[in-house]
Design a protein around this motif. Structure first.
Motif, PDB file in Angstrom:
ATOM      1  N   ALA A  46       0.832  -1.204   0.000  1.00 47.77           N
ATOM      2  CA  ALA A  46       0.000   0.000   0.000  1.00 47.77           C
ATOM      3  C   ALA A  46       0.869   1.258   0.000  1.00 47.77           C
ATOM      4  O   ALA A  46       0.581   2.218  -0.721  1.00 47.77           O
ATOM      5  CB  ALA A  46      -0.929  -0.004   1.220  1.00 47.77           C
ATOM      6  N   ALA A  49       2.443   1.712  -3.444  1.00 46.51           N
ATOM      7  CA  ALA A  49       1.466   2.175  -4.438  1.00 46.51           C
ATOM      8  C   ALA A  49       1.246   3.685  -4.369  1.00 46.51           C
ATOM      9  O   ALA A  49       0.905   4.319  -5.373  1.00 46.51           O
ATOM     10  CB  ALA A  49       0.139   1.443  -4.238  1.00 46.51           C
ATOM     11  N   GLN A  50       1.474   4.263  -3.190  1.00 47.75           N
ATOM     12  CA  GLN A  50       1.259   5.702  -3.008  1.00 47.75           C
ATOM     13  C   GLN A  50       2.155   6.488  -3.961  1.00 47.75           C
ATOM     14  O   GLN A  50       3.362   6.285  -4.018  1.00 47.75           O
ATOM     15  CB  GLN A  50       1.558   6.081  -1.558  1.00 47.75           C
ATOM     16  N   ARG A  52       2.127   6.204  -7.067  1.00 45.99           N
ATOM     17  CA  ARG A  52       2.273   5.439  -8.295  1.00 45.99           C
ATOM     18  C   ARG A  52       0.888   5.100  -8.837  1.00 45.99           C
ATOM     19  O   ARG A  52       0.446   5.713  -9.790  1.00 45.99           O
ATOM     20  CB  ARG A  52       3.117   4.187  -8.035  1.00 45.99           C
ATOM     21  N   THR A  53       0.219   4.141  -8.223  1.00 41.78           N
ATOM     22  CA  THR A  53      -1.124   3.767  -8.670  1.00 41.78           C
ATOM     23  C   THR A  53      -2.216   4.306  -7.749  1.00 41.78           C
ATOM     24  O   THR A  53      -3.389   4.164  -8.048  1.00 41.78           O
ATOM     25  CB  THR A  53      -1.256   2.230  -8.759  1.00 41.78           C
ATOM     26  N   LYS A  54      -1.805   4.922  -6.646  1.00 46.84           N
ATOM     27  CA  LYS A  54      -2.732   5.539  -5.691  1.00 46.84           C
ATOM     28  C   LYS A  54      -2.339   6.999  -5.512  1.00 46.84           C
ATOM     29  O   LYS A  54      -1.180   7.365  -5.723  1.00 46.84           O
ATOM     30  CB  LYS A  54      -2.666   4.835  -4.324  1.00 46.84           C
ATOM     31  N   PRO A  55      -3.277   7.844  -5.094  1.00 43.85           N
ATOM     32  CA  PRO A  55      -2.952   9.260  -4.891  1.00 43.85           C
ATOM     33  C   PRO A  55      -1.909   9.450  -3.792  1.00 43.85           C
ATOM     34  O   PRO A  55      -1.763   8.605  -2.905  1.00 43.85           O
ATOM     35  CB  PRO A  55      -4.293   9.883  -4.459  1.00 43.85           C
TER      36      PRO A  55
END
Length: 144
Positions: A46, A49-50, A52-55
């Motif tokens: 998680a 992903a920040q 990258r694929t998450k805000p």
């Protein structure tokens, strides 16, 4: 998903160094808040992903299994001034972080505030006992 703040979730050698560091910080008039210790792979994914694929902003380059937090050998902190976290790194704030980093290093911790060529993390400290991530991934462990 586990993203602990408890020193009890650290490897015993890292925990002992963290406790010594926190006590030394207190003796030097610096209040420290531990913000992260052990993270499981789901929590690491998680964070990765920040940005990258998450805000959000990128806060780590470590994928699951590639962070010392996943191996219970790292912790993140923030110094407090008048009870408030100090995230700035310039001027008076930068001087505080330098003191914090030097206190951590004085007890045998590696401070990511000194890293060059990779994501510099003022808040990150680790103790690896000279082992590499590849060592851990191959099944080696820190001897207690």
């Amino acid at each position: 998903m586990i993203n602990s703040r408890s020193l009890s979730d650290l490897h015993p050698l890292c925990k002992a160094k963290a406790e010594t560091f926190l006590n030394l910080s207190k003796e030097n008039g610096i209040d420290i808040l531990v913000t992260s210790t052990y993270r499981d792979n789901e929590a690491q994914a998680a964070l990765y992903a920040q940005g990258r694929t998450k805000p959000g902003q990128i806060v780590t380059n470590a994928r699951p299994g590639q962070s010392w937090h996943n191996w219970r050998c790292a912790f993140d902190v923030v110094p407090l001034r008048y009870g408030k976290p100090v995230w700035g790194t310039a001027g008076k704030d930068g001087e505080l972080w330098r003191q914090v980093g030097e206190l951590g290093e004085s007890v045998g911790l590696e401070w990511a505030g000194r890293w060059t060529g990779k994501l510099r993390e003022m808040a990150h400290f680790q103790y690896t006992g000279g082992l590499t991530l590849a060592d851990f991934q191959a099944g080696k462990i820190l001897e207690t």
